[in-house]
Motif scaffolding. Sequence first.
Motif, PDB file in Angstrom:
ATOM      1  N   LYS A 101     -21.353  12.648  -6.358  1.00 29.78           N
ATOM      2  CA  LYS A 101     -20.943  14.037  -6.186  1.00 29.78           C
ATOM      3  C   LYS A 101     -19.514  14.170  -5.679  1.00 29.78           C
ATOM      4  CE  LYS A 101     -25.693  15.513  -5.295  1.00 29.78           C
ATOM      5  NZ  LYS A 101     -26.627  16.235  -4.371  1.00 29.78           N
ATOM      6  N   ALA A 102     -18.738  13.094  -5.787  1.00 31.23           N
ATOM      7  CA  ALA A 102     -17.366  13.125  -5.278  1.00 31.23           C
ATOM      8  C   ALA A 102     -16.411  12.550  -6.311  1.00 31.23           C
ATOM      9  CB  ALA A 102     -17.267  12.337  -3.975  1.00 31.23           C
ATOM     10  N   GLU A 103     -15.235  13.136  -6.375  1.00 33.16           N
ATOM     11  CA  GLU A 103     -14.151  12.636  -7.206  1.00 33.16           C
ATOM     12  C   GLU A 103     -13.028  12.171  -6.292  1.00 33.16           C
ATOM     13  OE1 GLU A 103     -10.707  14.226 -10.309  1.00 33.16           O
ATOM     14  OE2 GLU A 103     -12.354  15.552  -9.721  1.00 33.16           O
ATOM     15  N   ILE A 104     -12.663  10.920  -6.375  1.00 32.05           N
ATOM     16  CA  ILE A 104     -11.554  10.389  -5.574  1.00 32.05           C
ATOM     17  C   ILE A 104     -10.281  10.645  -6.373  1.00 32.05           C
ATOM     18  CG2 ILE A 104     -10.674   8.421  -4.305  1.00 32.05           C
ATOM     19  CD1 ILE A 104     -13.541   9.433  -3.513  1.00 32.05           C
ATOM     20  N   ALA A 105      -9.562  11.689  -6.011  1.00 30.45           N
ATOM     21  CA  ALA A 105      -8.457  12.175  -6.832  1.00 30.45           C
ATOM     22  C   ALA A 105      -7.082  11.795  -6.303  1.00 30.45           C
ATOM     23  CB  ALA A 105      -8.544  13.699  -6.963  1.00 30.45           C
ATOM     24  N   TYR A 106      -6.973  11.508  -5.000  1.00 33.57           N
ATOM     25  CA  TYR A 106      -5.671  11.208  -4.407  1.00 33.57           C
ATOM     26  C   TYR A 106      -5.818  10.065  -3.406  1.00 33.57           C
ATOM     27  CZ  TYR A 106      -4.707  15.730  -6.445  1.00 33.57           C
ATOM     28  OH  TYR A 106      -4.590  16.766  -7.334  1.00 33.57           O
ATOM     29  N   LEU A 107      -4.858   9.171  -3.448  1.00 34.09           N
ATOM     30  CA  LEU A 107      -4.825   8.019  -2.551  1.00 34.09           C
ATOM     31  C   LEU A 107      -3.501   7.997  -1.819  1.00 34.09           C
ATOM     32  CD1 LEU A 107      -6.120   5.292  -5.050  1.00 34.09           C
ATOM     33  CD2 LEU A 107      -7.493   6.542  -3.366  1.00 34.09           C
ATOM     34  N   CYS A 108      -3.558   7.682  -0.514  1.00 29.66           N
ATOM     35  CA  CYS A 108      -2.343   7.621   0.287  1.00 29.66           C
ATOM     36  C   CYS A 108      -2.438   6.435   1.236  1.00 29.66           C
ATOM     37  CB  CYS A 108      -2.147   8.921   1.078  1.00 29.66           C
ATOM     38  SG  CYS A 108      -0.650   8.952   2.074  1.00 29.66           S
ATOM     39  N   ASP A 109      -1.440   5.575   1.194  1.00 31.95           N
ATOM     40  CA  ASP A 109      -1.401   4.435   2.101  1.00 31.95           C
ATOM     41  C   ASP A 109       0.038   3.992   2.281  1.00 31.95           C
ATOM     42  OD1 ASP A 109      -1.815   1.667   3.267  1.00 31.95           O
ATOM     43  OD2 ASP A 109      -3.896   2.258   2.946  1.00 31.95           O
ATOM     44  N   VAL A 110       0.369   3.570   3.500  1.00 28.10           N
ATOM     45  CA  VAL A 110       1.734   3.126   3.795  1.00 28.10           C
ATOM     46  C   VAL A 110       1.975   1.692   3.347  1.00 28.10           C
ATOM     47  CG1 VAL A 110       1.852   4.681   5.770  1.00 28.10           C
ATOM     48  CG2 VAL A 110       1.155   2.301   6.133  1.00 28.10           C
ATOM     49  N   ASP A 111       0.920   0.992   2.917  1.00 24.42           N
ATOM     50  CA  ASP A 111       1.015  -0.411   2.555  1.00 24.42           C
ATOM     51  C   ASP A 111       0.419  -0.607   1.167  1.00 24.42           C
ATOM     52  OD1 ASP A 111       0.922  -3.184   2.335  1.00 24.42           O
ATOM     53  OD2 ASP A 111       0.313  -3.490   4.422  1.00 24.42           O
ATOM     54  N   ASP A 112       1.282  -0.869   0.190  1.00 21.63           N
ATOM     55  CA  ASP A 112       0.814  -1.025  -1.184  1.00 21.63           C
ATOM     56  C   ASP A 112      -0.143  -2.199  -1.335  1.00 21.63           C
ATOM     57  OD1 ASP A 112       2.488   1.067  -1.772  1.00 21.63           O
ATOM     58  OD2 ASP A 112       4.088  -0.182  -2.614  1.00 21.63           O
ATOM     59  N   ARG A 113      -0.003  -3.221  -0.494  1.00 19.45           N
ATOM     60  CA  ARG A 113      -0.905  -4.370  -0.565  1.00 19.45           C
ATOM     61  C   ARG A 113      -2.323  -3.951  -0.223  1.00 19.45           C
ATOM     62  NH1 ARG A 113       1.942  -7.913   3.835  1.00 19.45           N
ATOM     63  NH2 ARG A 113       1.667  -5.863   4.804  1.00 19.45           N
ATOM     64  N   ARG A 114      -2.465  -3.183   0.839  1.00 19.82           N
ATOM     65  CA  ARG A 114      -3.791  -2.746   1.283  1.00 19.82           C
ATOM     66  C   ARG A 114      -4.397  -1.746   0.308  1.00 19.82           C
ATOM     67  NH1 ARG A 114      -6.916  -5.111   4.557  1.00 19.82           N
ATOM     68  NH2 ARG A 114      -7.539  -3.303   5.777  1.00 19.82           N
ATOM     69  N   ALA A 115      -3.543  -0.964  -0.335  1.00 20.58           N
ATOM     70  CA  ALA A 115      -4.030   0.086  -1.233  1.00 20.58           C
ATOM     71  C   ALA A 115      -4.457  -0.454  -2.588  1.00 20.58           C
ATOM     72  CB  ALA A 115      -2.948   1.149  -1.415  1.00 20.58           C
ATOM     73  N   ALA A 116      -4.089  -1.694  -2.905  1.00 16.31           N
ATOM     74  CA  ALA A 116      -4.270  -2.224  -4.257  1.00 16.31           C
ATOM     75  C   ALA A 116      -5.711  -2.123  -4.744  1.00 16.31           C
ATOM     76  CB  ALA A 116      -3.786  -3.670  -4.316  1.00 16.31           C
ATOM     77  N   GLY A 117      -6.679  -2.404  -3.881  1.00 12.75           N
ATOM     78  CA  GLY A 117      -8.077  -2.354  -4.287  1.00 12.75           C
ATOM     79  C   GLY A 117      -8.505  -0.962  -4.709  1.00 12.75           C
ATOM     80  N   SER A 118      -8.126   0.043  -3.918  1.00 13.06           N
ATOM     81  CA  SER A 118      -8.486   1.423  -4.253  1.00 13.06           C
ATOM     82  C   SER A 118      -7.755   1.905  -5.502  1.00 13.06           C
ATOM     83  CB  SER A 118      -8.179   2.349  -3.074  1.00 13.06           C
ATOM     84  OG  SER A 118      -9.116   2.166  -2.029  1.00 13.06           O
ATOM     85  N   VAL A 119      -6.490   1.496  -5.643  1.00  9.56           N
ATOM     86  CA  VAL A 119      -5.721   1.887  -6.830  1.00  9.56           C
ATOM     87  C   VAL A 119      -6.389   1.336  -8.077  1.00  9.56           C
ATOM     88  CG1 VAL A 119      -3.529   1.558  -8.033  1.00  9.56           C
ATOM     89  CG2 VAL A 119      -3.533   2.142  -5.604  1.00  9.56           C
ATOM     90  N   GLN A 120      -6.881   0.114  -7.995  1.00  9.98           N
ATOM     91  CA  GLN A 120      -7.576  -0.488  -9.132  1.00  9.98           C
ATOM     92  C   GLN A 120      -8.935   0.169  -9.355  1.00  9.98           C
ATOM     93  OE1 GLN A 120      -8.222  -4.701  -8.746  1.00  9.98           O
ATOM     94  NE2 GLN A 120      -8.845  -4.959 -10.878  1.00  9.98           N
TER      95      GLN A 120
END
Length: 481
Positions: free
Chosen positions: A70-89
């Motif tokens: 019931k949720a759409e993950i539409a926006y991601l925000c992180d100061v560290d691209d390394r840590r964000a990589a999993g969610s971006v993928q």
Amino acid sequence: MKKNSESKAGTSRRDFIKAGTAAAAGFMVVPRHVLGGAGFVAPSDKLVIAGIGVGGKGESDLKSFHDSGKAEIAYLCDVDDRRAAGSVQRFPKAKYYKDFREMLDKEHKHIDAVSVSGPDHNHAIHALPAMQLGKHVYVQKPLTHDVYEARVLTEAAKKYKVVTQMGNQGASGDGVRIMREWFDAGLIGDVHTIYTWTDRPVWPQGIQWPAQKAEVPKELDWDLWLGTAPYKDYVDKLVPFNWRGWWDYGTGALGDMGCHIMEAPFSILGLQYVKDVQASVGTVYVDEFKRGYFPESCPPSSYAVLTFPKTDKTPGDVKIHWMDGGIQPERPEELGPNEVFGDGGNGILFVGTKGKMMAGCYAENPRLLPTSLTEQHKLPVKYERVPGGASGHYAQWVEACIAGHGKKEVSSPFSIAGPLTEALLMANLAIRGSDLRIDNRYPGRNLKLIWDNQNMKVVNFDEVNQFVKREYRQGWELPTV
């Protein structure tokens, strides 16, 4: 879904934007239902979520929201691209930002809710502007870094009428409900003392700040990571995890685990605000003759005792004992010599006038003592279970957000999570006070700190009040509610 009203948010939001960067220049908030006119229905029946801090626990939180269906993950925000990589993928269609202020500035009309999961020192600065925009919020534990911030977010949840949940998923588990039913049935009598403990920290504490600065990784925006904290040069191995042991960013073992372990006493006994607290701390020696003094770092171990005033479920005051760094209370006589105490490393022990009950972290595996009594007392279900138990903590919040403020219950709304977090941070005041050196003395040791809850101050040791509300780095001040 229909949006919560975003009125009253404009002035506070503009104040925050003015204090922030040019990328987050001020704007006037226009409610989505106004844009769509009367009877507006969102184009999707799913909750549109933006994540702030999307690596590690942030990534698993977003996955759990998404898995609710019931949720759409539409926006991601992180100061560290390394840590964000999993969610971006994992969420390739989600738009990615580094600065949460820019994201809220540009995308607030399209966002229903915000999930906050970053270092403790930035929880409030990430959550409050979203709440002022009428966004529902899910904030990882501990809710905030400071006592003052916990009070602010508790009040903000009331004012802006948004659905809130803290990330202490044990609050949705069966264990706490089973123990509540045992307590209500009078199986352990009146409770006057509770012991709570953890084997954390599992990160460095009681150490000196590294003298050697390191090169900032190209994927990390160090200034944004610091956020509200004082500026310091980047040092190796601080991120993504070891910040927990430094007072500028983390809240030590108590902040990390206390919201999981102390939630059951709060829920079962209806506890609210602390009346007094005392603490002692472990020490570190740099050699056999010299004791180390590292005030920037949380101590390697601590023991705090918190006193709560009576509630309608207790005949008198209740004391909660907190222990970390491997310290545990004496094993109860009713527990067999080879039986596991708590869950081994963490635990909760309720001491009542008629008996005792215990559980592990998240209030899992609750048992009456002696443990043979557990199977003898199978009570009817009195408190409705959350579908999925602790794992259902996420879907519960998603569904409550879709329903709208006040329509569905959640297990850890800020009305509960705020006072719980304040209690933990009050214990941290005593811990920091015990380790506060003034003129080569430790005047805060062996004191019981008396708390004036209305005025939010310790009345008998003023030096510790500097930690109730810290000084924010210029440009990162918390907006006014």
